[in-house]
Design a protein around this motif. Structure first.
Motif, PDB file in Angstrom:
ATOM      1  N   ASP A   1      83.881  36.067  53.802  1.00  0.00           N
ATOM      2  CA  ASP A   1      85.202  35.428  53.818  1.00  0.00           C
ATOM      3  C   ASP A   1      84.974  33.944  54.103  1.00  0.00           C
ATOM      4  O   ASP A   1      84.641  33.563  55.229  1.00  0.00           O
ATOM      5  CB  ASP A   1      86.062  36.100  54.900  1.00  0.00           C
ATOM      6  N   LEU A   2      85.119  33.110  53.074  1.00  0.00           N
ATOM      7  CA  LEU A   2      84.826  31.685  53.237  1.00  0.00           C
ATOM      8  C   LEU A   2      86.064  30.923  53.693  1.00  0.00           C
ATOM      9  O   LEU A   2      87.104  30.988  53.052  1.00  0.00           O
ATOM     10  CB  LEU A   2      84.297  31.098  51.925  1.00  0.00           C
ATOM     11  N   GLY A   3      85.920  30.212  54.801  1.00  0.00           N
ATOM     12  CA  GLY A   3      87.066  29.547  55.416  1.00  0.00           C
ATOM     13  C   GLY A   3      87.956  30.588  56.051  1.00  0.00           C
ATOM     14  O   GLY A   3      89.146  30.670  55.769  1.00  0.00           O
ATOM     15  N   CYS A   4      87.360  31.401  56.916  1.00  0.00           N
ATOM     16  CA  CYS A   4      88.057  32.601  57.421  1.00  0.00           C
ATOM     17  C   CYS A   4      89.217  32.257  58.342  1.00  0.00           C
ATOM     18  O   CYS A   4      90.116  33.086  58.533  1.00  0.00           O
ATOM     19  CB  CYS A   4      87.076  33.542  58.102  1.00  0.00           C
ATOM     20  N   GLY A   5      89.224  31.055  58.923  1.00  0.00           N
ATOM     21  CA  GLY A   5      90.338  30.687  59.797  1.00  0.00           C
ATOM     22  C   GLY A   5      90.516  31.683  60.922  1.00  0.00           C
ATOM     23  O   GLY A   5      89.568  32.013  61.629  1.00  0.00           O
ATOM     24  N   THR A   6      91.729  32.171  61.082  1.00  0.00           N
ATOM     25  CA  THR A   6      92.008  33.091  62.188  1.00  0.00           C
ATOM     26  C   THR A   6      91.617  34.526  61.855  1.00  0.00           C
ATOM     27  O   THR A   6      91.782  35.422  62.675  1.00  0.00           O
ATOM     28  CB  THR A   6      93.497  33.051  62.557  1.00  0.00           C
ATOM     29  N   GLY A   7      91.150  34.755  60.643  1.00  0.00           N
ATOM     30  CA  GLY A   7      90.548  36.045  60.334  1.00  0.00           C
ATOM     31  C   GLY A   7      91.429  37.056  59.621  1.00  0.00           C
ATOM     32  O   GLY A   7      91.087  38.237  59.554  1.00  0.00           O
ATOM     33  N   VAL A   8      92.554  36.609  59.069  1.00  0.00           N
ATOM     34  CA  VAL A   8      93.465  37.558  58.402  1.00  0.00           C
ATOM     35  C   VAL A   8      92.741  38.335  57.302  1.00  0.00           C
ATOM     36  O   VAL A   8      92.807  39.572  57.255  1.00  0.00           O
ATOM     37  CB  VAL A   8      94.686  36.824  57.799  1.00  0.00           C
TER      38      VAL A   8
ATOM     39  N   LYS B   1      75.747  31.567  70.010  1.00  0.00           N
ATOM     40  CA  LYS B   1      76.521  31.645  71.249  1.00  0.00           C
ATOM     41  C   LYS B   1      77.678  32.598  71.060  1.00  0.00           C
ATOM     42  O   LYS B   1      78.374  32.524  70.037  1.00  0.00           O
ATOM     43  CB  LYS B   1      77.046  30.254  71.638  1.00  0.00           C
ATOM     44  N   ASN B   2      77.858  33.472  72.028  1.00  0.00           N
ATOM     45  CA  ASN B   2      78.944  34.444  71.919  1.00  0.00           C
ATOM     46  C   ASN B   2      78.866  35.194  70.589  1.00  0.00           C
ATOM     47  O   ASN B   2      79.876  35.448  69.952  1.00  0.00           O
ATOM     48  CB  ASN B   2      80.287  33.721  72.081  1.00  0.00           C
ATOM     49  N   ALA B   3      77.642  35.452  70.170  1.00  0.00           N
ATOM     50  CA  ALA B   3      77.321  36.216  68.952  1.00  0.00           C
ATOM     51  C   ALA B   3      77.561  35.454  67.657  1.00  0.00           C
ATOM     52  O   ALA B   3      77.418  36.013  66.575  1.00  0.00           O
ATOM     53  CB  ALA B   3      78.053  37.564  68.915  1.00  0.00           C
ATOM     54  N   VAL B   4      77.920  34.168  67.732  1.00  0.00           N
ATOM     55  CA  VAL B   4      78.178  33.397  66.519  1.00  0.00           C
ATOM     56  C   VAL B   4      77.068  32.346  66.314  1.00  0.00           C
ATOM     57  O   VAL B   4      76.926  31.442  67.127  1.00  0.00           O
ATOM     58  CB  VAL B   4      79.539  32.674  66.586  1.00  0.00           C
ATOM     59  N   PRO B   5      76.305  32.457  65.225  1.00  0.00           N
ATOM     60  CA  PRO B   5      75.311  31.421  64.932  1.00  0.00           C
ATOM     61  C   PRO B   5      76.014  30.126  64.524  1.00  0.00           C
ATOM     62  O   PRO B   5      76.949  30.168  63.733  1.00  0.00           O
ATOM     63  CB  PRO B   5      74.525  31.980  63.734  1.00  0.00           C
TER      64      PRO B   5
ATOM     65  N   CYS C   1      89.807  33.563  65.901  1.00  0.00           N
ATOM     66  CA  CYS C   1      89.369  34.654  65.026  1.00  0.00           C
ATOM     67  C   CYS C   1      88.663  35.738  65.841  1.00  0.00           C
ATOM     68  O   CYS C   1      88.892  36.935  65.655  1.00  0.00           O
ATOM     69  CB  CYS C   1      88.437  34.089  63.959  1.00  0.00           C
ATOM     70  N   LYS C   2      87.822  35.289  66.768  1.00  0.00           N
ATOM     71  CA  LYS C   2      87.072  36.225  67.594  1.00  0.00           C
ATOM     72  C   LYS C   2      88.004  37.075  68.468  1.00  0.00           C
ATOM     73  O   LYS C   2      87.822  38.281  68.603  1.00  0.00           O
ATOM     74  CB  LYS C   2      86.094  35.440  68.477  1.00  0.00           C
TER      75      LYS C   2
ATOM     76  N   ASP D   1      81.034  39.954  61.478  1.00  0.00           N
ATOM     77  CA  ASP D   1      80.233  38.914  62.110  1.00  0.00           C
ATOM     78  C   ASP D   1      80.807  37.558  61.715  1.00  0.00           C
ATOM     79  O   ASP D   1      81.334  37.416  60.616  1.00  0.00           O
ATOM     80  CB  ASP D   1      78.779  38.981  61.614  1.00  0.00           C
ATOM     81  N   LEU D   2      80.688  36.591  62.618  1.00  0.00           N
ATOM     82  CA  LEU D   2      81.173  35.252  62.304  1.00  0.00           C
ATOM     83  C   LEU D   2      80.010  34.275  62.208  1.00  0.00           C
ATOM     84  O   LEU D   2      78.973  34.452  62.854  1.00  0.00           O
ATOM     85  CB  LEU D   2      82.166  34.772  63.372  1.00  0.00           C
ATOM     86  N   LEU D   3      80.221  33.237  61.409  1.00  0.00           N
ATOM     87  CA  LEU D   3      79.200  32.221  61.199  1.00  0.00           C
ATOM     88  C   LEU D   3      79.876  30.864  61.191  1.00  0.00           C
ATOM     89  O   LEU D   3      80.876  30.659  60.493  1.00  0.00           O
ATOM     90  CB  LEU D   3      78.507  32.491  59.852  1.00  0.00           C
TER      91      LEU D   3
END
Lengths: 215, 131
Positions: free
Chosen positions: A54-61, B118-122, A87-88, A101-103
């Motif tokens: 999800d590119l540019g996931c923002g708040t994760g919708v 950090k907090n599981a986010v690279p 988002c987290k 997972d977030l990046l």
């Protein structure tokens, strides 16, 4: 998951605290997101069992929706640490820490994503429409194309339809570019420069396809 | 960051030719290194779907860096028989999809550029001179 259930669930996703206009942070409405994901999962079978970026996931919708609608694993990418923090929280509320997972990375012209090509099945995104940073929408498409997924699902302003088709097929080398649905982006008043309480923008749901050897 | 995600990540600093795989290490400042297991739904079909697209050597190296929590992978990619063995699939599932790096760093094998987790986010945001 039924469309209405999905939309209901996504209505619970926490919005941006202070949206950033330079990044064109607009909320992806629950209805729009649910319709998009439902089309991917249903008519095209491109969520179930898939690894999704999800590119540019923002708040994760879209990340959360994808996970709820059957995606096996989702990687949400965003440049904004504040958006990622919200988002987290959203992911934690939905108990989807195992699935998403977030990046933290930039998505833009001339900056490749730190993701190995061919490692995701499908890209889903609601990119900036490029009204504040010209070409931001095209840059997102290029970043998505570079990942070599089977398909990229993306929302774009209907007014750019002709340009996008050419950009996708001629410049980026997608094997297909199809407007799957015409939708309305009900944009609530987000920034001070918005004069109306809400605004309907016509958007296209695109599917950009790539033929890959392994599929 | 799960190891499936780690398997996807590469260093994209300008000029780096072989930024893969990223080594997993403790944070340089303070030496924080935290790994936990976050339960996720098991799917044998998904594991069989994803296997051909994994870089096995990278997964193996990552698992080794995490120690005891990620033990049990074979040196070569699993055989078809193993991919139908429930006990093995459970181990594979845990290491690939449940073991999570919460605090640590990712290190580019070529440039030694370090990316914090950090907090599981690279955080793989580049500086201006790296683009």
């Amino acid at each position: 998951m039924k469309l209405r259930e999905l939309e209901g669930a996504l209505g619970e996703v926490r919005p941006f605290g202070k949206p950033k206009v330079a990044l064109e942070q607009y909320p992806t409405g629950a209805h729009l997101a649910a319709c998009m994901l439902h089309t991917m999962a249903g008519a095209f079978d491109e969520l179930e069992g898939c690894v999704v970026a999800d590119l540019g996931c923002g708040t994760g919708v879209l990340s959360i929706g994808a996970a709820l609608a059957g995606a096996e694993r989702v990687v949400g990418v965003d440049v904004d640490p504040d958006a990622l923090a919200i988002c987290k929280e959203n992911i934690d509320d939905f108990e989807l820490e195992g699935e998403i997972d977030l990046l933290h990375a930039a998505i833009g012209a001339g900056v490749p994503l730190p993701i190995r090509p061919g490692s995701v099945d499908v890209v889903v995104m609601n990119p900036p429409f490029g009204t504040k940073t010209k070409g931001a929408d095209a840059a997102f498409m290029a970043a998505a194309r570079a990942l070599e997924p089977r398909a990229v699902w993306s929302l774009h302003k209907s007014s750019t339809r002709g340009f996008l088709e050419k950009h996708a097929l001629k410049t980026l080398g997608f094997s297909s570019a199809e407007v799957v649905a015409e939708m309305r982006y009900d944009l609530p008043k987000t920034y001070k420069f918005h004069k109306k309480a809400s605004l309907d923008i016509e958007v296209d749901l695109w599917r950009f396809g790539l033929e890959r050897d392994e599929d | 960051m799960k190891l499936l995600t780690h398997n996807m990540l590469q260093c994209h600093v300008k000029g780096v030719r072989n930024g893969y795989p990223l080594r997993i290490e403790a944070q340089q400042d303070g030496g924080r290194f935290e790994v936990e297991v976050r339960e996720a739904e098991f799917s044998a079909d998904f594991l069989r779907h994803i296997l051909p697209r994994l870089d096995w050597a990278a997964l193996l190296e990552a698992a080794k860096a995490l120690g005891e929590v990620a033990v049990g992978l074979p040196d070569a990619p699993p055989t078809d028989a193993m991919m139908h063995d429930d006990a093995f699939l459970q181990t594979f599932h845990r290491i690939l999809l449940e073991v999570t790096v919460v605090e640590g760093e990712l290190v580019c094998p070529e440039s030694e550029r370090r990316f914090a987790v950090k907090n599981a986010v690279p955080n793989m945001l580049l500086h201006e001179d790296e683009v």
